[in-house]
Scaffold this motif. Structure first.
Motif, PDB file in Angstrom:
ATOM      1  N   ILE A   1      12.688   4.728  -5.227  1.00  0.00           N
ATOM      2  CA  ILE A   1      13.505   5.861  -4.804  1.00  0.00           C
ATOM      3  C   ILE A   1      13.141   6.279  -3.383  1.00  0.00           C
ATOM      4  O   ILE A   1      14.013   6.626  -2.573  1.00  0.00           O
ATOM      5  N   ASP A   2      11.852   6.214  -3.032  1.00  0.00           N
ATOM      6  CA  ASP A   2      11.434   6.492  -1.654  1.00  0.00           C
ATOM      7  C   ASP A   2      12.048   5.480  -0.693  1.00  0.00           C
ATOM      8  O   ASP A   2      12.471   5.821   0.418  1.00  0.00           O
ATOM      9  N   VAL A   3      12.086   4.219  -1.126  1.00  0.00           N
ATOM     10  CA  VAL A   3      12.678   3.157  -0.305  1.00  0.00           C
ATOM     11  C   VAL A   3      14.153   3.436  -0.069  1.00  0.00           C
ATOM     12  O   VAL A   3      14.657   3.374   1.063  1.00  0.00           O
ATOM     13  N   TYR A   4      14.879   3.730  -1.150  1.00  0.00           N
ATOM     14  CA  TYR A   4      16.315   4.006  -1.006  1.00  0.00           C
ATOM     15  C   TYR A   4      16.550   5.211  -0.093  1.00  0.00           C
ATOM     16  O   TYR A   4      17.405   5.172   0.810  1.00  0.00           O
ATOM     17  N   GLU A   5      15.813   6.300  -0.318  1.00  0.00           N
ATOM     18  CA  GLU A   5      16.013   7.510   0.471  1.00  0.00           C
ATOM     19  C   GLU A   5      15.732   7.282   1.952  1.00  0.00           C
ATOM     20  O   GLU A   5      16.434   7.811   2.822  1.00  0.00           O
ATOM     21  N   PHE A   6      14.732   6.474   2.249  1.00  0.00           N
ATOM     22  CA  PHE A   6      14.446   6.189   3.655  1.00  0.00           C
ATOM     23  C   PHE A   6      15.610   5.436   4.291  1.00  0.00           C
ATOM     24  O   PHE A   6      16.050   5.764   5.406  1.00  0.00           O
ATOM     25  N   ILE A   7      16.121   4.395   3.606  1.00  0.00           N
ATOM     26  CA  ILE A   7      17.258   3.630   4.121  1.00  0.00           C
ATOM     27  C   ILE A   7      18.457   4.552   4.322  1.00  0.00           C
ATOM     28  O   ILE A   7      19.095   4.559   5.391  1.00  0.00           O
ATOM     29  N   ALA A   8      18.782   5.350   3.312  1.00  0.00           N
ATOM     30  CA  ALA A   8      19.964   6.201   3.363  1.00  0.00           C
ATOM     31  C   ALA A   8      19.859   7.246   4.475  1.00  0.00           C
ATOM     32  O   ALA A   8      20.801   7.432   5.264  1.00  0.00           O
ATOM     33  N   GLN A   9      18.727   7.911   4.565  1.00  0.00           N
ATOM     34  CA  GLN A   9      18.568   8.968   5.561  1.00  0.00           C
ATOM     35  C   GLN A   9      18.544   8.405   6.977  1.00  0.00           C
ATOM     36  O   GLN A   9      19.112   9.003   7.899  1.00  0.00           O
ATOM     37  N   THR A  10      17.914   7.242   7.155  1.00  0.00           N
ATOM     38  CA  THR A  10      17.838   6.633   8.492  1.00  0.00           C
ATOM     39  C   THR A  10      19.214   6.200   8.963  1.00  0.00           C
ATOM     40  O   THR A  10      19.596   6.445  10.119  1.00  0.00           O
ATOM     41  N   VAL A  11      19.975   5.542   8.088  1.00  0.00           N
ATOM     42  CA  VAL A  11      21.321   5.088   8.459  1.00  0.00           C
ATOM     43  C   VAL A  11      22.225   6.278   8.745  1.00  0.00           C
ATOM     44  O   VAL A  11      22.942   6.319   9.761  1.00  0.00           O
ATOM     45  N   LYS A  12      22.211   7.271   7.859  1.00  0.00           N
ATOM     46  CA  LYS A  12      23.106   8.419   8.009  1.00  0.00           C
ATOM     47  C   LYS A  12      22.787   9.240   9.261  1.00  0.00           C
ATOM     48  O   LYS A  12      23.693   9.820   9.876  1.00  0.00           O
ATOM     49  N   LYS A  13      21.529   9.299   9.645  1.00  0.00           N
ATOM     50  CA  LYS A  13      21.146  10.032  10.849  1.00  0.00           C
ATOM     51  C   LYS A  13      21.724   9.366  12.091  1.00  0.00           C
ATOM     52  O   LYS A  13      22.176  10.034  13.032  1.00  0.00           O
ATOM     53  N   LEU A  14      21.724   8.021  12.090  1.00  0.00           N
ATOM     54  CA  LEU A  14      22.219   7.278  13.243  1.00  0.00           C
ATOM     55  C   LEU A  14      23.740   7.141  13.215  1.00  0.00           C
ATOM     56  O   LEU A  14      24.412   7.263  14.238  1.00  0.00           O
ATOM     57  N   VAL A  15      24.280   6.852  12.013  1.00  0.00           N
ATOM     58  CA  VAL A  15      25.718   6.618  11.850  1.00  0.00           C
ATOM     59  C   VAL A  15      26.179   7.355  10.593  1.00  0.00           C
ATOM     60  O   VAL A  15      26.214   6.777   9.502  1.00  0.00           O
ATOM     61  N   PRO A  16      26.536   8.612  10.703  1.00  0.00           N
ATOM     62  CA  PRO A  16      26.885   9.402   9.523  1.00  0.00           C
ATOM     63  C   PRO A  16      28.035   8.835   8.693  1.00  0.00           C
ATOM     64  O   PRO A  16      28.073   9.007   7.472  1.00  0.00           O
ATOM     65  N   ALA A  17      28.967   8.120   9.335  1.00  0.00           N
ATOM     66  CA  ALA A  17      30.142   7.616   8.615  1.00  0.00           C
ATOM     67  C   ALA A  17      29.882   6.312   7.867  1.00  0.00           C
ATOM     68  O   ALA A  17      30.699   5.905   7.033  1.00  0.00           O
ATOM     69  N   ALA A  18      28.767   5.647   8.143  1.00  0.00           N
ATOM     70  CA  ALA A  18      28.462   4.388   7.450  1.00  0.00           C
ATOM     71  C   ALA A  18      28.203   4.655   5.967  1.00  0.00           C
ATOM     72  O   ALA A  18      27.704   5.711   5.594  1.00  0.00           O
ATOM     73  N   GLN A  19      28.543   3.681   5.127  1.00  0.00           N
ATOM     74  CA  GLN A  19      28.348   3.834   3.688  1.00  0.00           C
ATOM     75  C   GLN A  19      27.029   3.190   3.263  1.00  0.00           C
ATOM     76  O   GLN A  19      26.742   2.044   3.628  1.00  0.00           O
ATOM     77  N   VAL A  20      26.260   3.923   2.480  1.00  0.00           N
ATOM     78  CA  VAL A  20      24.984   3.434   1.963  1.00  0.00           C
ATOM     79  C   VAL A  20      25.038   3.472   0.443  1.00  0.00           C
ATOM     80  O   VAL A  20      25.442   4.490  -0.140  1.00  0.00           O
ATOM     81  N   GLY A  21      24.644   2.361  -0.202  1.00  0.00           N
ATOM     82  CA  GLY A  21      24.756   2.304  -1.652  1.00  0.00           C
ATOM     83  C   GLY A  21      23.550   1.707  -2.334  1.00  0.00           C
ATOM     84  O   GLY A  21      22.610   1.223  -1.693  1.00  0.00           O
TER      85      GLY A  21
ATOM     86  N   LEU B   1       0.825  -1.210   0.000  1.00  0.00           N
ATOM     87  CA  LEU B   1       0.000   0.000   0.000  1.00  0.00           C
ATOM     88  C   LEU B   1       0.861   1.264   0.000  1.00  0.00           C
ATOM     89  O   LEU B   1       2.082   1.202   0.050  1.00  0.00           O
ATOM     90  N   ASP B   2       0.230   2.394  -0.047  1.00  0.00           N
ATOM     91  CA  ASP B   2       0.850   3.713   0.090  1.00  0.00           C
ATOM     92  C   ASP B   2       1.712   4.108  -1.097  1.00  0.00           C
ATOM     93  O   ASP B   2       2.700   4.821  -0.945  1.00  0.00           O
ATOM     94  N   GLY B   3       1.405   3.672  -2.300  1.00  0.00           N
ATOM     95  CA  GLY B   3       2.083   4.154  -3.500  1.00  0.00           C
ATOM     96  C   GLY B   3       3.566   3.868  -3.521  1.00  0.00           C
ATOM     97  O   GLY B   3       4.388   4.778  -3.555  1.00  0.00           O
ATOM     98  N   TYR B   4       3.924   2.605  -3.493  1.00  0.00           N
ATOM     99  CA  TYR B   4       5.328   2.199  -3.456  1.00  0.00           C
ATOM    100  C   TYR B   4       6.152   2.810  -4.589  1.00  0.00           C
ATOM    101  O   TYR B   4       5.745   2.815  -5.741  1.00  0.00           O
ATOM    102  N   ASP B   5       7.343   3.298  -4.250  1.00  0.00           N
ATOM    103  CA  ASP B   5       8.308   3.780  -5.224  1.00  0.00           C
ATOM    104  C   ASP B   5       9.702   3.471  -4.698  1.00  0.00           C
ATOM    105  O   ASP B   5      10.013   3.767  -3.534  1.00  0.00           O
TER     106      ASP B   5
END
Length: 368
Positions: free
Chosen positions: A112-132, A106-110
């Motif tokens: 890019i939204d999935v990637y951005e959520f993963i990237a922003q969540t990880v970087k907020k908690l651990v800025p030095a971690a690499q997200v790809g 549900l909720d209009g899956y996309d």
């Protein structure tokens, strides 16, 4: 075994933490890929010994996001920010099974939204971690590759790296594919890896993405787990050739995969059975294992390299040289299925005459 895909909260990370505890305790840096993939044992390019759908399809965006948010928080709480900062996290689209590209319903899956959520969540908690972004296999066959890269380039948190799975096949995407029988055509290009890397590099150049963001997360000469070439010196030699040719351009070259236990089954009764591991199911070290050991002895400075050798330097008076003689399989390899019945059949793919090579390397500039 983590979530039912419907309930918010009450997640079970026990089995994941058991694996991560082992890696961290043995100073092995985790690389977590959240791409949806089936659990399958491929015997040849058209068949799988087994195929199991183990993914969780989440009811809606809220359930999916909450689970991942809690998981990342638990990682930092359990292992510490300093440890998790060394890890890599990636997510991508699977590429072969059309219905595997959905993470929630549900909720209009996309994506890019999935990637951005993963990237922003990880970087907020651990800025030095690499997200790809995990681009998956067969870049040439994915028409959406440029489109996705363009969107990722414009994200608030751009990928720290973009990984690809490099196997010598030309894939054909099949709509509504069932049973894991994706269609592949084995490539006869002896420079497949180099040509594929150059093709990807040009796509990066076109979009203004630095080429040094590209990494190889998985490589092998075959996707089959019943191919005796996996147990051969040819596989080891091809790997060394690739490192010699591409080490200057690629920082990460991941191998598929560690142990034949991953593809063990009722048909794997022999000590050696064509599995893709670096070790047999009985922990026998294969030629590819020793190829890695040779590479690990090389120095960090490349002095010279050629078609059959590489000279490296560790210190002013210490050199390491690796030599190899790659004997390519003949055209009969492409006539038969990849899961050969015997070792003798695999040996028949190679010309056993006129394969010797003499290499003369002269080092100059030494002081007595």
């Amino acid at each position: 075994m983590v979530s039912d895909g419907v309930t918010v909260g009450n997640y079970n990370f026990d089995m994941i933490f058991e694996a991560l505890d082992f890696l961290v305790d043995h100073h092995i840096t985790p690389w977590l890929d959240f791409t949806n993939r089936p659990y399958a044992n491929v015997t040849n390019s058209e068949e799988s010994a087994w195929f199991e759908d183990i993914r969780i399809v989440y009811k809606d965006k809220r359930v999916w996001e909450n689970l991942y948010k809690q998981f990342f928080k638990m990682l930092v709480r359990r292992y510490g920010e300093k440890e998790v900062a060394k890890w890599r996290f990636e997510i991508g689209l699977e590429g072969f099974h059309s219905d595997y590209d959905t993470f929630y319903i549900l909720d209009g899956y996309d994506f890019i939204d999935v990637y951005e959520f993963i990237a922003q969540t990880v970087k907020k908690l651990v800025p030095a971690a690499q997200v790809g972004y995990s681009a998956g296999p067969g870049i040439e066959g994915q028409v959406s590759f440029d489109t996705i890269l363009t969107k990722l380039r414009d994200c608030k948190v751009q990928p720290d790296f973009i990984s690809v799975i490099l196997f010598p096949y030309i894939p054909k995407t099949v709509s509504g594919l069932k049973g894991g029988k994706a269609q592949f055509v084995r490539s006869q290009d002896r420079d497949f890896e180099g040509n594929e890397l150059e093709r990807i590099g040009k796509a990066f150049d076109k979009l203004g993405i630095p080429r040094n963001k590209l990494v190889i997360s998985e490589w092998n000469l075959t996707c089959s787990n019943r191919n005796y070439l996996n147990d051969s010196t040819f596989r080891a030699c091809l790997f060394i050739r690739n490192i010699v040719k591409f080490a200057a351009d690629i920082d990460v070259w991941g191998l598929w995969f560690a142990s034949d236990w991953q593809c063990n089954s009722y048909s794997a009764r022999n000590v050696i059975n064509g599995g893709g591991g670096l070790l047999s199911k009985d922990t026998i070290r294969k030629p590819i294992f020793y190829a890695i050991k040779m590479i690990n002895h090389l120095g960090s400075q490349v002095v010279a390299r050629g078609e059959n050798f590489m000279v490296t330097k560790l210190a002013a008076d210490e050199f390491q040289i690796v030599c190899f003689n790659l004997n390519w399989y003949n055209s009969s390899y492409f006539i038969n299925a990849e899961n050969q019945a015997t070792v003798a059949e695999a040996k028949a793919y190679f010309d056993q005459t006129n394969t010797k090579k003499k290499i003369v390397i002269k080092l100059s500039g030494f002081r007595s």
